[in-house]
Design an enzyme around this catalytic site. Structure first.
Site, PDB file in Angstrom:
ATOM      1  N   SER A 146      25.768  43.643 145.657  1.00 30.13           N
ATOM      2  CA  SER A 146      24.377  43.170 145.585  1.00 30.13           C
ATOM      3  C   SER A 146      24.295  41.736 146.087  1.00 30.13           C
ATOM      4  CB  SER A 146      23.927  43.220 144.122  1.00 30.13           C
ATOM      5  OG  SER A 146      22.813  42.403 143.898  1.00 30.13           O
ATOM      6  N   TYR A 159      23.417  42.087 135.015  1.00 32.44           N
ATOM      7  CA  TYR A 159      23.592  42.800 136.289  1.00 32.44           C
ATOM      8  C   TYR A 159      24.320  41.904 137.295  1.00 32.44           C
ATOM      9  CZ  TYR A 159      22.054  45.194 140.624  1.00 32.44           C
ATOM     10  OH  TYR A 159      21.992  45.836 141.835  1.00 32.44           O
TER      11      TYR A 159
HETATM   12  P1  NAI Z   1      18.693  54.233 141.356  1.00 34.85           P
HETATM   13  O1  NAI Z   1      18.351  53.901 139.959  1.00 34.85           O
HETATM   14  O2  NAI Z   1      17.707  54.961 142.195  1.00 34.85           O
HETATM   15  O3  NAI Z   1      20.081  55.014 141.425  1.00 34.85           O
HETATM   16  C1  NAI Z   1      21.134  54.736 140.554  1.00 34.85           C
HETATM   17  C2  NAI Z   1      22.030  55.935 140.515  1.00 34.85           C
HETATM   18  O4  NAI Z   1      23.093  55.699 139.579  1.00 34.85           O
HETATM   19  C3  NAI Z   1      21.287  57.185 140.051  1.00 34.85           C
HETATM   20  O5  NAI Z   1      21.750  58.284 140.786  1.00 34.85           O
HETATM   21  C4  NAI Z   1      21.709  57.276 138.589  1.00 34.85           C
HETATM   22  O6  NAI Z   1      21.636  58.586 138.085  1.00 34.85           O
HETATM   23  C5  NAI Z   1      23.152  56.776 138.700  1.00 34.85           C
HETATM   24  N1  NAI Z   1      23.721  56.386 137.418  1.00 34.85           N
HETATM   25  C6  NAI Z   1      23.224  55.502 136.522  1.00 34.85           C
HETATM   26  N2  NAI Z   1      24.024  55.438 135.444  1.00 34.85           N
HETATM   27  C7  NAI Z   1      25.055  56.280 135.679  1.00 34.85           C
HETATM   28  C8  NAI Z   1      26.202  56.648 134.948  1.00 34.85           C
HETATM   29  N3  NAI Z   1      26.456  56.157 133.731  1.00 34.85           N
HETATM   30  N4  NAI Z   1      27.051  57.557 135.489  1.00 34.85           N
HETATM   31  C9  NAI Z   1      26.792  58.080 136.708  1.00 34.85           C
HETATM   32  N5  NAI Z   1      25.722  57.782 137.442  1.00 34.85           N
HETATM   33  C10 NAI Z   1      24.862  56.891 136.919  1.00 34.85           C
HETATM   34  O7  NAI Z   1      19.072  52.842 142.025  1.00 34.85           O
HETATM   35  P2  NAI Z   1      19.459  52.421 143.515  1.00 34.85           P
HETATM   36  O8  NAI Z   1      18.515  51.356 143.898  1.00 34.85           O
HETATM   37  O9  NAI Z   1      19.651  53.595 144.387  1.00 34.85           O
HETATM   38  O10 NAI Z   1      20.867  51.711 143.222  1.00 34.85           O
HETATM   39  C11 NAI Z   1      22.106  52.276 143.550  1.00 34.85           C
HETATM   40  C12 NAI Z   1      23.147  51.178 143.540  1.00 34.85           C
HETATM   41  O11 NAI Z   1      22.795  50.204 144.511  1.00 34.85           O
HETATM   42  C13 NAI Z   1      23.292  50.449 142.212  1.00 34.85           C
HETATM   43  O12 NAI Z   1      24.655  50.140 141.996  1.00 34.85           O
HETATM   44  C14 NAI Z   1      22.500  49.183 142.452  1.00 34.85           C
HETATM   45  O13 NAI Z   1      22.967  48.126 141.658  1.00 34.85           O
HETATM   46  C15 NAI Z   1      22.787  48.933 143.913  1.00 34.85           C
HETATM   47  N6  NAI Z   1      21.843  48.072 144.594  1.00 34.85           N
HETATM   48  C16 NAI Z   1      20.537  48.424 144.741  1.00 34.85           C
HETATM   49  C17 NAI Z   1      19.662  47.579 145.407  1.00 34.85           C
HETATM   50  C18 NAI Z   1      18.232  47.896 145.634  1.00 34.85           C
HETATM   51  O14 NAI Z   1      17.491  47.012 146.092  1.00 34.85           O
HETATM   52  N7  NAI Z   1      17.764  49.101 145.332  1.00 34.85           N
HETATM   53  C19 NAI Z   1      20.119  46.297 145.964  1.00 34.85           C
HETATM   54  C20 NAI Z   1      21.512  46.047 145.760  1.00 34.85           C
HETATM   55  C21 NAI Z   1      22.330  46.900 145.089  1.00 34.85           C
END
Ligand code: NAI
Length: 261
Positions: A146, A159
């Site tokens: 991130s 985070y």
């Molecule tokens: P999202 O909330 O749409 O997806 C997160 C995913 O992680 C989901 O599939 C969820 O079911 C899964 N997840 C959560 N807890 C879990 C667990 N205990 N075991 C297995 N799976 C679990 O969020 P997004 O935006 O797609 O984020 C994905 C990754 O990208 C995260 O690590 C986030 O920190 C990172 N990220 C996102 C950014 C953004 O702007 N959306 C920017 C930088 C990093």
């Protein structure tokens, strides 16, 4: 033309947190390029639907339940993938959670919830997959990091701590596992529109701030990250390890003035 340098066809690729958002898009990107993708998440029904939705390539995606905060789930996942497919070529660590609150209001449970998934979960899933990669003498790990890894944004302290740890793990595991021909790199996305961030970016003031302060003048889309992930999993990045690549529309490149010069 099919370019072998960037090929991931036939690779066994595990995507943690593959049910939606960035994980779903990356999983779909690998499926479309002929990889055998295993998507993981906490709920069977959710990952079964996503696996079916993204199965447009020659090898259908396979859903396997794994809550990365549960060590038994991690053990079962790695055993399940290896017994079915024989190896793991690429692990994409996407699973992540966030809460936006002031530092002084975080409870111990909220802190633990974030760190258990983003940091502890990523460490032990990488460790379990890493053991398999050490045995097979090859593998690639891609961590989703991130912008918070270097300078924390307001209101996401646990985070930001977790993502700083992800950068450290990227470098540390790369250094330790290079001798086993395992490469570990990370993608640090900029502001990407997903379920995790939609609420924040639907605020018009935030949208304007994001667009104005990104050199490429827009927020990111999940598909913006696919090319970098394919590159990091493929032979095109064969001599790269321990690096964090920023895919952020230039957000981390410099600071823009709010006035015309
Ligand atoms: P999202 O909330 O749409 O997806 C997160 C995913 O992680 C989901 O599939 C969820 O079911 C899964 N997840 C959560 N807890 C879990 C667990 N205990 N075991 C297995 N799976 C679990 O969020 P997004 O935006 O797609 O984020 C994905 C990754 O990208 C995260 O690590 C986030 O920190 C990172 N990220 C996102 C950014 C953004 O702007 N959306 C920017 C930088 C990093």
């Amino acid at each position: 033309m099919q370019d072998e340098l960037f090929s991931v066809a036939g690779q066994v690729v595990v995507v943690s947190g593959g049910s939606r958002g960035i994980g779903e898009a990356l999983a779909a990107g690998f499926v479309q390029r002929g990889a055998q993708v295993i998507i993981t998440g906490r709920e069977a029904a959710t990952i079964e639907k996503t696996a079916s939705d993204i199965s447009t390539g020659p090898l259908p995606a396979v859903p396997m339940v794994c809550d990365v905060a549960q060590l038994e789930d991690i053990d079962q996942l790695v055993k399940g993938v290896v017994s079915r497919f024989g190896r793991i070529d690429t692990l994409v660590n996407v699973a992540g959670v966030n809460k936006r609150k002031k530092v002084e209001t975080f409870s111990p449970d909220e802190y633990d919830f974030i760190l258990n998934v983003n940091l502890r979960g990523l460490f032990f899933l990488s460790q379990a997959v890493g053991k398999q990669m050490i045995a097979q003498k090859s593998g690639t790990i891609i961590n989703i990091d991130s912008l918070n890894t270097n300078s924390p944004l307001k209101g996401v302290m646990p985070y930001a701590i977790s993502k700083a740890g992800v950068s450290m793990m990227t470098r540390g595991m790369a250094a330790e596992w290079g001798e086993h021909r395992i490469r570990v790199n990370a993608i640090a996305p900029g502001f990407i529109l997903t379920d995790m961030t939609n609420k924040l970016w639907s605020n018009p003031t935030m949208q304007k701030w994001g667009n104005d302060n990104t050199p490429l003048k827009r927020l990111g889309r999940v598909d913006d990250l696919v090319g970098t992930a394919i590159y990091l999993a493929s032979q095109a990045s064969a001599f790269m390890t321990g690096q964090v690549l920023y895919v952020d529309g230039g957000m981390s490149a410099g600071t823009l003035w709010p006035i015309e010069l």
